[in-house]
Motif scaffolding. Structure first.
Motif, PDB file in Angstrom:
ATOM      1  N   VAL A  68     -48.010 -21.702 -19.514  1.00 44.71           N
ATOM      2  CA  VAL A  68     -47.899 -20.743 -20.593  1.00 44.71           C
ATOM      3  C   VAL A  68     -48.290 -21.209 -21.678  1.00 44.71           C
ATOM      4  CG1 VAL A  68     -46.495 -19.105 -21.606  1.00 44.71           C
ATOM      5  CG2 VAL A  68     -45.920 -19.373 -19.352  1.00 44.71           C
ATOM      6  N   GLU A  69     -49.347 -21.002 -22.441  1.00 41.75           N
ATOM      7  CA  GLU A  69     -49.731 -21.529 -23.556  1.00 41.75           C
ATOM      8  C   GLU A  69     -49.648 -20.583 -24.872  1.00 41.75           C
ATOM      9  OE1 GLU A  69     -53.295 -24.390 -21.751  1.00 41.75           O
ATOM     10  OE2 GLU A  69     -53.765 -22.276 -22.948  1.00 41.75           O
ATOM     11  N   ALA A  70     -49.394 -21.119 -25.868  1.00 45.00           N
ATOM     12  CA  ALA A  70     -48.923 -20.365 -27.146  1.00 45.00           C
ATOM     13  C   ALA A  70     -49.718 -20.805 -28.234  1.00 45.00           C
ATOM     14  CB  ALA A  70     -47.564 -20.200 -27.270  1.00 45.00           C
ATOM     15  N   GLU A  71     -50.902 -20.503 -28.306  1.00 48.07           N
ATOM     16  CA  GLU A  71     -51.839 -21.088 -29.523  1.00 48.07           C
ATOM     17  C   GLU A  71     -51.557 -20.443 -30.846  1.00 48.07           C
ATOM     18  OE1 GLU A  71     -56.353 -20.602 -31.157  1.00 48.07           O
ATOM     19  OE2 GLU A  71     -55.853 -19.894 -28.943  1.00 48.07           O
ATOM     20  N   ASN A  72     -51.274 -21.530 -31.990  1.00 48.39           N
ATOM     21  CA  ASN A  72     -50.535 -21.360 -33.208  1.00 48.39           C
ATOM     22  C   ASN A  72     -49.396 -20.943 -33.282  1.00 48.39           C
ATOM     23  OD1 ASN A  72     -53.296 -21.441 -34.173  1.00 48.39           O
ATOM     24  ND2 ASN A  72     -53.653 -19.344 -33.936  1.00 48.39           N
ATOM     25  N   ASN A  73     -48.511 -21.231 -31.915  1.00 49.92           N
ATOM     26  CA  ASN A  73     -47.141 -21.166 -32.164  1.00 49.92           C
ATOM     27  C   ASN A  73     -46.173 -22.110 -33.002  1.00 49.92           C
ATOM     28  OD1 ASN A  73     -44.822 -19.951 -30.948  1.00 49.92           O
ATOM     29  ND2 ASN A  73     -44.517 -21.128 -29.483  1.00 49.92           N
ATOM     30  N   SER A  74     -45.070 -21.262 -33.711  1.00 51.62           N
ATOM     31  CA  SER A  74     -44.324 -21.807 -34.469  1.00 51.62           C
ATOM     32  C   SER A  74     -43.206 -20.860 -34.797  1.00 51.62           C
ATOM     33  CB  SER A  74     -44.967 -22.140 -35.942  1.00 51.62           C
ATOM     34  OG  SER A  74     -45.340 -21.055 -36.598  1.00 51.62           O
ATOM     35  N   ALA A  75     -42.087 -21.204 -35.725  1.00 44.45           N
ATOM     36  CA  ALA A  75     -40.988 -20.511 -35.754  1.00 44.45           C
ATOM     37  C   ALA A  75     -41.293 -19.325 -36.661  1.00 44.45           C
ATOM     38  CB  ALA A  75     -39.973 -21.227 -36.555  1.00 44.45           C
ATOM     39  N   THR A  76     -42.668 -19.557 -37.463  1.00 44.63           N
ATOM     40  CA  THR A  76     -42.844 -18.563 -38.348  1.00 44.63           C
ATOM     41  C   THR A  76     -44.108 -17.734 -37.851  1.00 44.63           C
ATOM     42  OG1 THR A  76     -44.305 -20.195 -39.582  1.00 44.63           O
ATOM     43  CG2 THR A  76     -42.224 -19.629 -40.571  1.00 44.63           C
ATOM     44  N   ASN A  77     -44.474 -18.101 -36.647  1.00 47.46           N
ATOM     45  CA  ASN A  77     -45.407 -17.515 -35.872  1.00 47.46           C
ATOM     46  C   ASN A  77     -45.000 -16.808 -34.472  1.00 47.46           C
ATOM     47  OD1 ASN A  77     -47.405 -17.969 -37.781  1.00 47.46           O
ATOM     48  ND2 ASN A  77     -48.626 -19.118 -36.562  1.00 47.46           N
ATOM     49  N   PRO A  78     -44.028 -15.720 -34.349  1.00 44.98           N
ATOM     50  CA  PRO A  78     -43.545 -15.514 -33.120  1.00 44.98           C
ATOM     51  C   PRO A  78     -44.076 -14.181 -32.480  1.00 44.98           C
ATOM     52  CG  PRO A  78     -42.202 -14.291 -35.132  1.00 44.98           C
ATOM     53  CD  PRO A  78     -43.418 -15.305 -35.570  1.00 44.98           C
ATOM     54  N   TYR A  79     -45.199 -13.464 -33.132  1.00 45.52           N
ATOM     55  CA  TYR A  79     -45.873 -12.247 -32.656  1.00 45.52           C
ATOM     56  C   TYR A  79     -47.006 -12.699 -31.874  1.00 45.52           C
ATOM     57  CZ  TYR A  79     -42.665 -10.347 -36.220  1.00 45.52           C
ATOM     58  OH  TYR A  79     -41.596  -9.992 -36.807  1.00 45.52           O
ATOM     59  N   ILE A  80     -46.969 -12.090 -30.852  1.00 44.66           N
ATOM     60  CA  ILE A  80     -48.410 -12.248 -30.005  1.00 44.66           C
ATOM     61  C   ILE A  80     -49.411 -11.143 -30.515  1.00 44.66           C
ATOM     62  CG2 ILE A  80     -49.267 -11.510 -27.653  1.00 44.66           C
ATOM     63  CD1 ILE A  80     -46.405 -11.821 -26.572  1.00 44.66           C
ATOM     64  N   GLN A  81     -50.631 -11.849 -30.796  1.00 45.30           N
ATOM     65  CA  GLN A  81     -51.843 -11.179 -31.345  1.00 45.30           C
ATOM     66  C   GLN A  81     -52.738 -10.867 -30.083  1.00 45.30           C
ATOM     67  OE1 GLN A  81     -51.843 -10.765 -35.018  1.00 45.30           O
ATOM     68  NE2 GLN A  81     -49.806 -11.798 -34.291  1.00 45.30           N
ATOM     69  N   SER A  82     -52.679 -11.426 -29.018  1.00 50.41           N
ATOM     70  CA  SER A  82     -53.609 -11.393 -28.009  1.00 50.41           C
ATOM     71  C   SER A  82     -53.047 -12.109 -26.864  1.00 50.41           C
ATOM     72  CB  SER A  82     -55.206 -11.576 -28.241  1.00 50.41           C
ATOM     73  OG  SER A  82     -55.480 -12.985 -28.428  1.00 50.41           O
ATOM     74  N   ALA A  83     -53.617 -11.881 -25.556  1.00 49.63           N
ATOM     75  CA  ALA A  83     -53.118 -12.571 -24.483  1.00 49.63           C
ATOM     76  C   ALA A  83     -54.248 -12.617 -23.351  1.00 49.63           C
ATOM     77  CB  ALA A  83     -51.920 -12.152 -23.977  1.00 49.63           C
ATOM     78  N   THR A  84     -54.319 -13.726 -22.490  1.00 47.84           N
ATOM     79  CA  THR A  84     -55.357 -13.995 -21.481  1.00 47.84           C
ATOM     80  C   THR A  84     -54.309 -14.163 -20.399  1.00 47.84           C
ATOM     81  OG1 THR A  84     -56.235 -15.879 -21.987  1.00 47.84           O
ATOM     82  CG2 THR A  84     -57.368 -13.870 -22.985  1.00 47.84           C
ATOM     83  N   LEU A  85     -55.031 -14.046 -19.142  1.00 51.59           N
ATOM     84  CA  LEU A  85     -54.452 -14.612 -18.040  1.00 51.59           C
ATOM     85  C   LEU A  85     -55.333 -15.150 -17.134  1.00 51.59           C
ATOM     86  CD1 LEU A  85     -51.896 -15.158 -15.981  1.00 51.59           C
ATOM     87  CD2 LEU A  85     -52.233 -12.818 -15.100  1.00 51.59           C
ATOM     88  N   ASN A  86     -55.563 -16.181 -16.881  1.00 51.42           N
ATOM     89  CA  ASN A  86     -56.713 -16.938 -16.212  1.00 51.42           C
ATOM     90  C   ASN A  86     -58.197 -16.449 -16.882  1.00 51.42           C
ATOM     91  OD1 ASN A  86     -54.841 -18.456 -14.434  1.00 51.42           O
ATOM     92  ND2 ASN A  86     -54.772 -16.737 -13.102  1.00 51.42           N
ATOM     93  N   GLY A  87     -57.883 -16.573 -18.374  1.00 49.37           N
ATOM     94  CA  GLY A  87     -59.236 -16.075 -18.894  1.00 49.37           C
ATOM     95  C   GLY A  87     -59.561 -14.689 -19.054  1.00 49.37           C
ATOM     96  N   LYS A  88     -58.770 -13.796 -18.335  1.00 46.84           N
ATOM     97  CA  LYS A  88     -59.108 -12.244 -18.321  1.00 46.84           C
ATOM     98  C   LYS A  88     -57.907 -11.578 -19.318  1.00 46.84           C
ATOM     99  CE  LYS A  88     -60.936 -11.944 -13.653  1.00 46.84           C
ATOM    100  NZ  LYS A  88     -60.795 -11.469 -12.286  1.00 46.84           N
TER     101      LYS A  88
END
Length: 745
Positions: free
Chosen positions: A686-706
């Motif tokens: 599980v990777e969370a790009e730009n993750n931090s305590a002040t960035n808790p919201y998901i903007q987009s998601a991919t599973l194995n590139g899809k």
């Protein structure tokens, strides 16, 4: 300061550096976490030295444990023993325990008199080793212990202080004053052997167990110069309560302890099989490897050392239960009081652990699942029912029959190493057979000397579609949780091709809807005449809360408890917008009590109502509030790993709201990346790009590139391995908002 004490002190000073080095996962575990009351709460944990799922756990003892009290509390200034315990949680009792205590000076047998002061600066606690320096009147006693699955190896370094008659003594406490234990001495073999028949919860279940005993063999490396039993002069003791062996002051005494529930001979066999040599460092290294193999399946990137310590400690807690209860192909059954061939486990805190702990084990210890389910089915064959909370026998603690959920989850996730026909017999009986005296008993929690409770009030549930509050205690909560268990039984029937049973139990699983009161927008208990019971709230009187029929909660706590029927609750409330608004009121009103399990899934429910960004913020908020980093960092009893499993899943970014469904609701991953090494050899990351305590919201998601556009992850997707990649941000997005749960049909 003696050499041993100096080494212990230095190791304590070097501990932070070892953690900073982060050489392996075990180095991050802090078994003291949850042992102190704090602003966060009190986890009721103990610093166990034991392998994963060990039969006997070894801990320093700062107080006499009993129901409601565990052996170790960080605030206590003295230690009165080093204990082999089987107490799994603060609200459960112990059984078959044994305690050793080093002494220098006069013989003292009571815990209060023999207790010695210690400082936490001299204490080190790890899953593979515990060490401390005790301060006796004659000088420091250095104590250390490591363990195997059923045995322990201890060493004590005694001071030379005192007069010529002063002895270095090891006290062996077999049982307490009200219990008739047995101890014998064998000078030739350097052994103290015996048994402890105490079983704290003996009054809770339906069975007397005259053959139950916790056997032990205590073997010393060197011959003692004197040994005696004690307790025969105690009017309340029919046999010796304990014994002691004395050695020359200034020596190091090594002792190994074997435990068994089969016999003294089996305890000795366990000892010689698991500890064939007197090699403390080798035993500790082996235990370290056992933990590293398990803990190392989880890898964490982008976390501080303190955060890694919190997570690996949570995983350590999750991998302690249920505990092994068999001994090399045989086990004592606390359900028919006889010995059987096979594999067994006990200490299933099922009302707690069916929610997330068991699901965590399917990921982190899948090789255990078939044996654990088989053990429940053996309990069914030997005692007539699968247990609710075996410790080690029936205890009638908590409600519903959530072993049904464990079995359904095993079916759903493709585990095949248990008897599926027997599994069906067991869950069908849970669902269809009322307990003895069902309509003549109230079935109060922990009511002593009752038959096995099973689904209390099932007679009424089958007749009325709910359990009436004026007939059965905890009726409202039971109605809602029985509905979920019916859904689980339906899934098992479906897997076995039993279409009629599937339809029957699926329909009955909608009984939760019979308690929805549209006038208040909450679940509400009913009386036998169909009228509403008092709603029951935290501000109500105790009498009204009891009449309302709730278990450790109120209407707010239980309204969303039918894990399988969130779609139905959305409809009952008038749609997703109303559902989310009611959740808003739940949290704003202070109704969410994360210290207890019925609230554990509530932060994830906005996923069902189409506002997943609220779930993302809420689960981060709960994790920050309820989980800390030191000995006071755990709110609520850990309950055999359930509290810890919630944190682990939340850190990963997903949680099993309905564990038997095989679906995981997505929250907000807490770190840059976390990876699970699966039993297949694949890795799920599980990777969370730009993750931090002040960035808790998901903007987009991919599973194995899809693209992944819904807030749901499945068991199959995890088991396939690969990468779930999130892009995080500081503001809510509409990601995942278009998904709605499928209705039960």
């Amino acid at each position: 300061m003696g050499k041993a004490a100096l080494l212990l002190s230095l190791s304590a000073c070097l501990l932070p550096a070892a953690l900073a080095a982060g050489q392996d996962a075990v180095s991050y575990v802090n078994p003291l976490l949850g042992t102190e009351k704090s602003a966060i709460g009190y986890g009721g944990t103990m610093p166990f030295v034991t392998p994963p799922f060990g039969m006997t756990n070894w801990t320093p003892q700062t107080r006499q444990n009993r129901l409601g009290v565990v052996s170790y509390n960080y605030d206590d200034p003295t230690i009165s023993g080093f204990m082999g315990t089987h107490q799994p949680a603060i609200w459960m009792g112990d059984y078959g325990y044994i305690t050793l205590m080093p002494e220098s000076g006069a013989l003292e047998t009571t815990p209060e008199a023999r207790a010695l002061p210690y400082a936490h600066t001299s204490e080190t606690a790890h899953p593979d080793d515990y060490a401390v320096t005790l301060q006796s009147k004659n000088g420091a006693i250095a104590a250390e212990m490591t363990a195997t699955e059923r045995c322990a190896l201890m060493r004590f370094r005694f001071p030379k202080g005192g007069n010529a008659t002063t002895a270095a003594r090891i006290l062996v406490e077999a049982s307490r004053p009200s219990v008739a234990g047995m101890v014998t001495l064998d000078a030739k073999a350097h052994e103290i052997t015996g048994y402890n028949p105490d079983r704290t919860d003996r009054n809770l279940g339906p069975f007397a167990l005259p053959n139950f005993r916790g056997y032990f063999v205590v073997e010393f490396r060197e011959a003692w110069r004197n040994a005696k039993t004690y307790g025969l002069d105690d009017a309340s003791a029919k046999q010796s309560r304990g014994a002691y062996a004395e050695f020359t002051p200034g020596t190091e005494v090594e002792v190994r302890i074997g435990t068994s529930f089969l016999s003294i001979d089996q305890a000795r066999e366990n000892l010689h099989r698991e500890l064939p040599a007197w090699n403390f460092d080798a035993v500790r290294a082996q235990l370290h490897r056992q933990w590293e193999e398990k803990l190392g399946r989880l890898q964490i990137d982008g976390a501080t050392d303190r955060e890694k310590s919190r997570l690996y400690t949570a995983l350590y807690h999750a991998l302690l239960y249920p505990r092994v209860f068999s001994e090399y192909g045989r086990y004592y059954s606390a359900f028919d009081d006889t010995i059987h061939n096979g594999e067994s486990y006990t200490a299933y805190s099922i009302w707690d652990t069916f929610r997330a702990e068991n699901s965590m084990l399917t990921l982190m210890a899948p090789e255990r699942i078939d044996g654990m389910i088989t053990a429940l089915l053996q309990n069914f064959k030997e005692g007539g029912w699968m247990p609710k909370w075996p410790n080690p026998s029936y205890t009638n603690i908590m409600i519903a029959t959530h072993a049904d959920s464990l079995v359904a989850e095993a079916f759903r996730k493709g585990f095949h190493g248990f008897d599926r026909d027997v599994a069906w017999q067991a869950v069908y009986k849970d669902a269809m057979t009322p307990p003895d005296g069902d309509t003549t008993r109230r079935w109060y929690d922990r009511e002593p000397h009752t038959p096995y409770e099973a689904r209390a009030g099932l007679t009424y549930y089958k007749q009325l579609g709910y359990i009436p509050t004026d007939k059965t205690a905890e009726a409202s909560s039971s109605t809602l949780e029985d509905s979920y268990d019916d859904w689980c039984v339906a899934q098992i029937a479906k897997a076995l091709g039993k279409e009629n049973d599937y339809r029957f139990f699926l329909h009955r699983s909608l009984n939760d809807r019979n308690l929805y009161n549209p006038a208040v927008g909450l679940m509400n208990g009913k009386k036998s005449d169909g009228s509403w019971a008092p709603l029951g709230g935290k501000s109500d009187s105790e009498s009204n809360r009891q009449q309302a029929g709730w278990t450790e909660g109120d209407a707010w706590v239980y309204t969303w408890s039918p894990l399988h029927d969130q779609a139905g609750i959305i409809d009952l409330m008038g749609g997703a917008q109303a559902y989310d608004a009611k959740l808003d009121a739940h949290f704003a009103g202070g109704h969410n009590y994360h210290a207890n399990e019925p609230s554990h899934h509530y932060g994830y429910l906005y996923d069902f109502g189409g506002e997943p960004w609220k779930t993302q913020a809420k689960v981060r908020e709960i994790a920050a509030k309820e989980y800390g980093y030191d000995q006071g960092g755990l709110d609520g009893d850990d309950d055999c790993g359930q509290m810890s499993s919630w944190l682990l899943f939340t850190a990963l970014g997903f949680y099993p709201v309905n564990p038997a469904s095989g679906d995981y609701m997505i929250g907000s991953p807490m770190y840059a990346a976390m990876s699970l090494r699966l039993a297949s050899g694949k890795t799920f990351r599980v990777e969370a790009e730009n993750n931090s305590a002040t960035n808790p919201y998901i903007q987009s998601a991919t599973l194995n590139g899809k693209p992944l556009t819904i807030p749901v992850l499945t068991w199959e997707q995890i088991q396939a391995g690969g990468t779930l990649h999130f892009v995080m941000g500081p503001q809510p997005s509409q990601w995942g908002s278009g998904w709605r749960p499928a209705p039960v049909e």
